[in-house]
Design a protein around this motif. Structure first.
Motif, PDB file in Angstrom:
ATOM      1  N   SER A  59       7.865   7.924  -2.403  1.00 37.91           N
ATOM      2  CA  SER A  59       9.006   8.990  -1.048  1.00 37.91           C
ATOM      3  C   SER A  59       7.218   9.720  -0.766  1.00 37.91           C
ATOM      4  O   SER A  59       7.044   9.439   0.572  1.00 37.91           O
ATOM      5  CB  SER A  59      10.153   8.727  -0.256  1.00 37.91           C
ATOM      6  N   LEU A  60       7.239  10.442  -1.558  1.00 38.48           N
ATOM      7  CA  LEU A  60       6.768  11.872  -1.381  1.00 38.48           C
ATOM      8  C   LEU A  60       5.658  12.912  -2.182  1.00 38.48           C
ATOM      9  O   LEU A  60       6.505  12.615  -3.745  1.00 38.48           O
ATOM     10  CB  LEU A  60       7.888  12.878  -0.810  1.00 38.48           C
ATOM     11  N   VAL A  61       4.579  12.514  -2.759  1.00 39.90           N
ATOM     12  CA  VAL A  61       3.768  12.173  -3.851  1.00 39.90           C
ATOM     13  C   VAL A  61       3.143  13.350  -3.723  1.00 39.90           C
ATOM     14  O   VAL A  61       2.264  13.133  -2.569  1.00 39.90           O
ATOM     15  CB  VAL A  61       2.839  11.186  -4.544  1.00 39.90           C
ATOM     16  N   VAL A  80      -0.913  -2.484 -13.329  1.00 38.24           N
ATOM     17  CA  VAL A  80      -0.352  -1.306 -12.674  1.00 38.24           C
ATOM     18  C   VAL A  80      -0.564  -1.539 -11.379  1.00 38.24           C
ATOM     19  O   VAL A  80      -1.210  -1.443 -10.679  1.00 38.24           O
ATOM     20  CB  VAL A  80      -1.028  -0.495 -13.423  1.00 38.24           C
ATOM     21  N   ILE A  81       0.517  -1.156 -10.329  1.00 39.95           N
ATOM     22  CA  ILE A  81       0.729  -1.371  -9.049  1.00 39.95           C
ATOM     23  C   ILE A  81       1.021  -0.602  -8.444  1.00 39.95           C
ATOM     24  O   ILE A  81       2.204   0.050  -8.379  1.00 39.95           O
ATOM     25  CB  ILE A  81       2.121  -2.940  -8.900  1.00 39.95           C
ATOM     26  N   LEU A  82      -0.068  -0.041  -7.087  1.00 38.05           N
ATOM     27  CA  LEU A  82       1.159   1.383  -6.932  1.00 38.05           C
ATOM     28  C   LEU A  82       2.067   0.380  -5.632  1.00 38.05           C
ATOM     29  O   LEU A  82       2.014  -0.204  -5.251  1.00 38.05           O
ATOM     30  CB  LEU A  82      -0.436   1.898  -6.040  1.00 38.05           C
ATOM     31  N   ALA A  87       0.234   5.923   3.844  1.00 39.09           N
ATOM     32  CA  ALA A  87      -0.923   5.751   3.441  1.00 39.09           C
ATOM     33  C   ALA A  87      -1.896   6.251   2.784  1.00 39.09           C
ATOM     34  O   ALA A  87      -2.796   6.202   2.237  1.00 39.09           O
ATOM     35  CB  ALA A  87      -1.611   5.178   4.827  1.00 39.09           C
ATOM     36  N   ASN A  88      -1.225   8.066   3.241  1.00 39.89           N
ATOM     37  CA  ASN A  88      -2.010   8.939   2.068  1.00 39.89           C
ATOM     38  C   ASN A  88      -2.052   8.607   0.475  1.00 39.89           C
ATOM     39  O   ASN A  88      -2.927   9.589  -0.462  1.00 39.89           O
ATOM     40  CB  ASN A  88      -1.606  10.728   1.926  1.00 39.89           C
ATOM     41  N   LEU A 117      -3.869   2.180   8.414  1.00 34.34           N
ATOM     42  CA  LEU A 117      -4.390   3.676   7.613  1.00 34.34           C
ATOM     43  C   LEU A 117      -4.770   3.067   6.481  1.00 34.34           C
ATOM     44  O   LEU A 117      -6.459   3.076   6.256  1.00 34.34           O
ATOM     45  CB  LEU A 117      -3.489   4.419   8.122  1.00 34.34           C
ATOM     46  N   ALA A 118      -4.300   1.899   6.182  1.00 32.80           N
ATOM     47  CA  ALA A 118      -4.329   2.292   4.763  1.00 32.80           C
ATOM     48  C   ALA A 118      -5.768   1.083   4.366  1.00 32.80           C
ATOM     49  O   ALA A 118      -6.608   0.260   3.644  1.00 32.80           O
ATOM     50  CB  ALA A 118      -3.214   1.312   3.825  1.00 32.80           C
ATOM     51  N   ALA A 119      -5.644   0.204   5.212  1.00 34.03           N
ATOM     52  CA  ALA A 119      -6.836  -1.257   5.551  1.00 34.03           C
ATOM     53  C   ALA A 119      -7.820  -0.977   4.956  1.00 34.03           C
ATOM     54  O   ALA A 119      -8.164  -1.766   3.724  1.00 34.03           O
ATOM     55  CB  ALA A 119      -6.114  -2.756   6.822  1.00 34.03           C
ATOM     56  N   PRO A 120      -8.358  -0.589   5.889  1.00 31.92           N
ATOM     57  CA  PRO A 120      -9.696  -0.678   5.846  1.00 31.92           C
ATOM     58  C   PRO A 120     -10.347  -0.263   4.398  1.00 31.92           C
ATOM     59  O   PRO A 120     -11.007  -0.276   3.405  1.00 31.92           O
ATOM     60  CB  PRO A 120     -10.198   0.351   6.395  1.00 31.92           C
ATOM     61  N   ILE A 121      -9.611   1.300   3.865  1.00 31.56           N
ATOM     62  CA  ILE A 121      -9.369   1.783   2.493  1.00 31.56           C
ATOM     63  C   ILE A 121      -9.141   0.874   1.002  1.00 31.56           C
ATOM     64  O   ILE A 121     -10.303   0.980   0.801  1.00 31.56           O
ATOM     65  CB  ILE A 121      -8.201   3.222   2.281  1.00 31.56           C
TER      66      ILE A 121
END
Ligand code: 1GP
Length: 252
Positions: A59-61, A80-82, A87-88, A117-121
């Protein structure tokens, strides 16, 4: 040789969820709780025990997820799956990312905001996405995910609500469901909720949070989980992993 975009198109990691619809065990690693050395030994242990995949996230990394993934991949040779808390946490290196929609909640940031936020990255990094309906279940005690996502979990004794939520997720086109009690939850997800969701949905069912014993793991599988996720207990007792894998192998 496949190009990176071919690999995404083929959804290779998702296919591995489907190909072995008996039972799978996933180990969750929170990078903040590990050193480089402990990551090496956990990943080596997971490889030797035959764990199917490793999820990396929390939740917080605050430490480097990319560094953790790199070390894990040197010692663990399956997916290995994120498993990002927001999104950060998106970074280079994972074989796939759980593209989570927190469908038990009503916080737009975790239903679409972080995704935008995450999709383009993710696209630039050529990472396979697994659109996953993330469903928080109240398993006692306030969990980090509940606090950080600013959402309320579905009550423990409301299988009807959980089943309707899961069904809506499948109808929206999500490709997996994750029933989450929260890391370190007091207890695991109500078995009645697992079995009700399994009855109404056909996509892979992931269950995690509060699974601490082989007996509990067996119950989670018997009630319909395809994939179980364990984290906290293995941080405390790494040797338990082989006993957990023995349960998985009983279902083969
Ligand atoms: C949390 O489901 C995982 O997302 C694992 O939970 O740490 O309680 O095993 P535990």
């Amino acid at each position: 040789m496949d190009s990176k975009s071919d690999i995404i198109f083929k959804n290779m990691v998702y296919e591995s969820f489907l190909e072995n619809r008996s039972k799978q065990l996933v180990l969750l690693i929170d990078p903040d709780k590990q050193t480089d050395d402990s990551l090496r030994s956990i990943a080596t242990n997971a490889q030797e025990c035959g764990v199917h995949s490793i999820f990396v996230g929390g939740s917080l990394v605050t430490s480097s997820t990319r560094n953790a993934i790199q070390i894990i991949k040197e010692h663990f040779h399956r997916p290995v799956i994120l498993f990002p808390g927001n999104a950060n946490q998106v970074c280079e290196g994972p074989d796939a990312i759980l593209f989570l929609s927190l469908i038990s909640g009503r916080n737009a940031e975790f239903l679409i905001g972080n995704h935008v936020l995450a999709a383009p990255i993710i696209k630039n990094l050529h990472i396979e996405t697994i659109p996953t309906g993330y469903i928080l279940i109240d398993c006692g005690g306030a969990t980090s995910v509940e606090y950080m996502s600013n959402t309320r979990p579905i009550p423990y004794n409301k299988p009807d609500i959980a089943a309707a939520t899961a069904l809506a997720g499948e109808m929206l086109g999500l490709k997996a469901l994750y029933l989450e009690g929260g890391s370190g939850a007091n207890t695991f997800v109500n078995p009645e909720i697992i079995s009700r969701v399994k009855k109404v949905c056909s996509i892979p069912l992931i269950v995690g949070g509060g699974i601490r014993t082989p007996e509990t793991l067996r119950q989670v599988y018997e009630n319909g989980a395809d994939i179980a996720v364990i984290g906290t207990i293995i941080e405390k007792q790494p040797t338990l992993l082989s006993e957990m894998m023995a349960v998985v192998n009983d279902f083969r």
